[in-house]
Design a protein around this motif. Structure first.
Motif, short mmCIF file in Angstrom:
data_model
loop_
_atom_site.label_atom_id
_atom_site.label_comp_id
_atom_site.label_asym_id
_atom_site.label_seq_id
_atom_site.Cartn_x
_atom_site.Cartn_y
_atom_site.Cartn_z
N GLU A 102 0.83 -1.22 0.00
CA GLU A 102 0.00 0.00 0.00
C GLU A 102 0.86 1.26 0.00
OE1 GLU A 102 -3.32 2.37 -0.23
OE2 GLU A 102 -3.18 0.21 -0.47
N THR A 103 1.92 1.26 0.76
CA THR A 103 2.80 2.43 0.82
C THR A 103 3.42 2.70 -0.54
OG1 THR A 103 3.26 2.04 3.16
CG2 THR A 103 4.81 3.45 1.96
N LEU A 104 3.93 1.64 -1.19
CA LEU A 104 4.56 1.82 -2.50
C LEU A 104 3.55 2.17 -3.57
CD1 LEU A 104 7.24 -1.00 -2.41
CD2 LEU A 104 7.52 1.43 -1.93
N GLU A 105 2.34 1.63 -3.46
CA GLU A 105 1.29 1.97 -4.41
C GLU A 105 0.99 3.47 -4.35
OE1 GLU A 105 -3.36 0.76 -5.05
OE2 GLU A 105 -1.92 -0.86 -4.71
N LYS A 106 0.90 3.98 -3.14
CA LYS A 106 0.65 5.41 -2.96
C LYS A 106 1.84 6.25 -3.43
CE LYS A 106 -0.76 6.16 1.22
NZ LYS A 106 -1.10 6.70 2.53
N ALA A 107 3.05 5.82 -3.09
CA ALA A 107 4.25 6.58 -3.42
C ALA A 107 4.50 6.64 -4.93
CB ALA A 107 5.47 5.98 -2.71
N ASN A 108 4.16 5.57 -5.63
CA ASN A 108 4.46 5.48 -7.06
C ASN A 108 3.25 5.69 -7.95
OD1 ASN A 108 7.40 4.68 -7.06
ND2 ASN A 108 6.53 3.16 -5.66
N ASP A 109 2.10 5.87 -7.35
CA ASP A 109 0.85 6.11 -8.07
C ASP A 109 0.59 5.04 -9.13
OD1 ASP A 109 -1.51 7.55 -8.41
OD2 ASP A 109 -0.67 8.71 -10.08
#
Length: 131
Positions: A102-109
């Motif tokens: 979830e964190t990487l999904e948000k960070a990388n859009d």
């Protein structure tokens, strides 16, 4: 300090490694992965530095980004809490994988899913996040 670490591990083992699997049954991994995503949203984790700090603070272990490619990032989770969990045959790290995804999904859009590999001999956990 040792007694505090033992106490923290006992509480983690009690809830996470014993009680939750009894309540959640065969859906434990999927629910913990989803819960990890919810945790990342709740605490507004937004990048790798947030992840490493959060993992240390929550006593999940030391999280290190070991490989970065265009379509994936590979993390290793190490430390006494990881060793203790692996020694007690607890191999469920889907909560951590959900937090990372979830964190990487948000960070990388862009959509991200994470998978867990237990490296028993090395006493560490590898989590690969793929976009």
């Amino acid at each position: 300090m040792q007694a505090n670490n033992e106490h923290s591990y006992f509480i983690n083992q009690l809830y996470r490694d014993f009680l939750l699997p009894k309540i959640l049954g065969e859906d434990t991994k999927e629910i913990l992965y989803w819960a990890g995503k919810q945790i990342a949203r709740h605490y507004a984790l937004s990048d790798v530095s947030d992840l490493t700090e959060f993992f240390e603070m929550s006593e999940f272990g030391a999280l290190t980004l070991v490989k970065e490619k265009r379509a994936s990032q590979t993390f290793e989770l190490t430390g006494q809490s990881v060793t203790d969990r692996l020694d007690s045959k607890s191999t469920d790290f889907e909560l951590e994988a959900g937090i990372i995804a979830e964190t990487l999904e948000k960070a990388n859009d862009r959509p991200c899913e994470a998978s867990v590999t237990i490296l028993t001999k090395e006493q560490k956990v590898q989590i690969i996040a793929q976009f």
